[in-house]
Design an enzyme around this catalytic site. Structure first.
Site, PDB file in Angstrom:
ATOM      1  N   THR A  29      44.187  42.054  44.331  1.00  0.00           N
ATOM      2  CA  THR A  29      43.264  42.851  45.150  1.00  0.00           C
ATOM      3  C   THR A  29      42.270  41.923  45.851  1.00  0.00           C
ATOM      4  O   THR A  29      41.892  40.888  45.297  1.00  0.00           O
ATOM      5  CB  THR A  29      42.519  43.852  44.244  1.00  0.00           C
ATOM      6  OG1 THR A  29      43.486  44.738  43.682  1.00  0.00           O
ATOM      7  CG2 THR A  29      41.491  44.669  45.026  1.00  0.00           C
ATOM      8  N   THR A  32      42.292  38.055  50.361  1.00  0.00           N
ATOM      9  CA  THR A  32      43.331  37.014  50.302  1.00  0.00           C
ATOM     10  C   THR A  32      44.619  37.588  49.702  1.00  0.00           C
ATOM     11  O   THR A  32      45.720  37.312  50.198  1.00  0.00           O
ATOM     12  CB  THR A  32      42.849  35.794  49.487  1.00  0.00           C
ATOM     13  OG1 THR A  32      41.473  35.553  49.786  1.00  0.00           O
ATOM     14  CG2 THR A  32      43.653  34.565  49.818  1.00  0.00           C
ATOM     15  N   ASP A  84      46.958  36.707  42.932  1.00  0.00           N
ATOM     16  CA  ASP A  84      45.675  37.403  43.057  1.00  0.00           C
ATOM     17  C   ASP A  84      44.628  36.445  43.624  1.00  0.00           C
ATOM     18  O   ASP A  84      44.807  35.223  43.572  1.00  0.00           O
ATOM     19  CB  ASP A  84      45.234  37.926  41.677  1.00  0.00           C
ATOM     20  CG  ASP A  84      44.249  39.081  41.786  1.00  0.00           C
ATOM     21  OD1 ASP A  84      43.758  39.368  42.908  1.00  0.00           O
ATOM     22  OD2 ASP A  84      43.952  39.699  40.746  1.00  0.00           O
ATOM     23  N   LEU A 100      34.461  40.825  42.360  1.00  0.00           N
ATOM     24  CA  LEU A 100      33.571  41.267  43.450  1.00  0.00           C
ATOM     25  C   LEU A 100      34.214  42.420  44.217  1.00  0.00           C
ATOM     26  O   LEU A 100      33.521  43.223  44.824  1.00  0.00           O
ATOM     27  CB  LEU A 100      33.232  40.108  44.394  1.00  0.00           C
ATOM     28  CG  LEU A 100      32.315  39.010  43.853  1.00  0.00           C
ATOM     29  CD1 LEU A 100      31.712  38.193  44.983  1.00  0.00           C
ATOM     30  CD2 LEU A 100      31.185  39.567  42.998  1.00  0.00           C
ATOM     31  N   GLU A 107      42.985  43.930  37.074  1.00  0.00           N
ATOM     32  CA  GLU A 107      43.425  42.554  37.362  1.00  0.00           C
ATOM     33  C   GLU A 107      43.617  41.768  36.068  1.00  0.00           C
ATOM     34  O   GLU A 107      44.564  40.997  35.934  1.00  0.00           O
ATOM     35  CB  GLU A 107      42.390  41.850  38.243  1.00  0.00           C
ATOM     36  CG  GLU A 107      42.389  42.363  39.676  1.00  0.00           C
ATOM     37  CD  GLU A 107      41.255  41.797  40.525  1.00  0.00           C
ATOM     38  OE1 GLU A 107      41.396  41.848  41.748  1.00  0.00           O
ATOM     39  OE2 GLU A 107      40.258  41.320  39.974  1.00  0.00           O
ATOM     40  N   LYS A 125      35.761  28.867  47.581  1.00  0.00           N
ATOM     41  CA  LYS A 125      35.860  29.458  46.235  1.00  0.00           C
ATOM     42  C   LYS A 125      35.882  28.389  45.139  1.00  0.00           C
ATOM     43  O   LYS A 125      35.680  28.703  43.967  1.00  0.00           O
ATOM     44  CB  LYS A 125      37.131  30.312  46.126  1.00  0.00           C
ATOM     45  CG  LYS A 125      37.239  31.430  47.142  1.00  0.00           C
ATOM     46  CD  LYS A 125      36.230  32.506  46.863  1.00  0.00           C
ATOM     47  CE  LYS A 125      36.331  33.691  47.803  1.00  0.00           C
ATOM     48  NZ  LYS A 125      37.568  34.412  47.774  1.00  0.00           N
TER      49      LYS A 125
END
Ligand code: A5P
Length: 231
Positions: A29, A32, A84, A100, A107, A125
């Protein structure tokens, strides 16, 4: 498409290139992961046969509309590979902050059932210490959330805020829970913090993903960086 989107798309495509015929694929989710799903939809339209397990209602809709067949844990208790995103990736350990986007519980369940968790991201990141750039999302049961918040804050004085939606109302996850965003600052011992948070009554799950990612594909202006845990 912005330059940043182009990088996210490159990371997503690099991860999807690892998917093989017949695999059970965890679908992440976030923006990206959405590019990765787009790339997977393209491969499926070219004849690749896989089944997907989504980590959110949003990703489920996207995959289904693109022609990806979805399955569940009753039919496929193990996942071959999950792709992910993440909000932070510790460059040395590949420990993560996630959530976030609000999907951290599903997940984490999907990640825990996966033989390989491949994280796709762009360079901002990557961090030295988790907590440097983002608060840690913690999913909590709505009942008594104020007392859960107080006990989290007592862990060392982090700024803890209940997440709200654009309408100002308390945000609810796909599972009907709430999220508390906990600003700890740079975290010295993420494993210990994860254990401390998880021990608090009312906490459903934390956004600290410790020792779960096997690989991170991080898109930079010079190409996609491939980081492997222990590698
Ligand atoms: C969703 O709950 C998050 O864990 C996402 O994986 C994370 O927010 C990454 O999203 P972006 O790829 O949009 O930054």
């Amino acid at each position: 498409m912005t330059d940043r989107d182009a990088l996210k798309r490159a990371a997503g495509a690099a991860a999807v290139a690892m998917i093989e015929e017949g695999m059970v694929v965890g679908l992440g989710t976030g923006s990206t992961a959405t590019f990765a799903i787009d790339s997977l939809i393209e491969r499926v339209s070219q004849g690749l046969r896989i089944v997907g397990i989504p980590t959110s209602e949003r990703s489920a809709r996207h995959a289904r509309e693109g022609g990806i067949e979805l399955t569940d844990f009753a039919h496929n208790p193990r996942i071959d590979i999950t792709i992910d995103g993440a909000d932070e990736i510790a460059r040395d350990t590949l420990h993560l902050v996630k959530g976030l986007g609000g999907a951290l519980l599903r997940e984490k369940i999907v990640a825990a059932a996966s033989d390989r968790l491949v994280i796709v991201a762009d360079e901002p990141k990557l961090v030295t210490r988790l907590g440097e750039t983002t608060a840690v999302p913690v999913e909590v049961v709505p009942f008594g959330w104020e007392t859960t918040l107080a006990r989290i804050a007592a862990l060392g004085g982090p700024q803890v805020l209940p997440r709200r939606g654009a309408d100002g109302q308390l945000f609810r996850t796909d599972g009907g829970n709430m999220i508390l965003d906990c600003g700890f600052g740079p975290i010295a011992d993420p494993e210990q913090l994860d254990a401390a948070l998880s021990a608090i009554i009312g906490v459903v799950e934390t956004g600290l993903f410790i020792g779960m990612a096997n690989m991170a594909l991080v898109a930079t202006a010079d190409g996609v960086l491939r980081l492997e845990r222990g590698g």
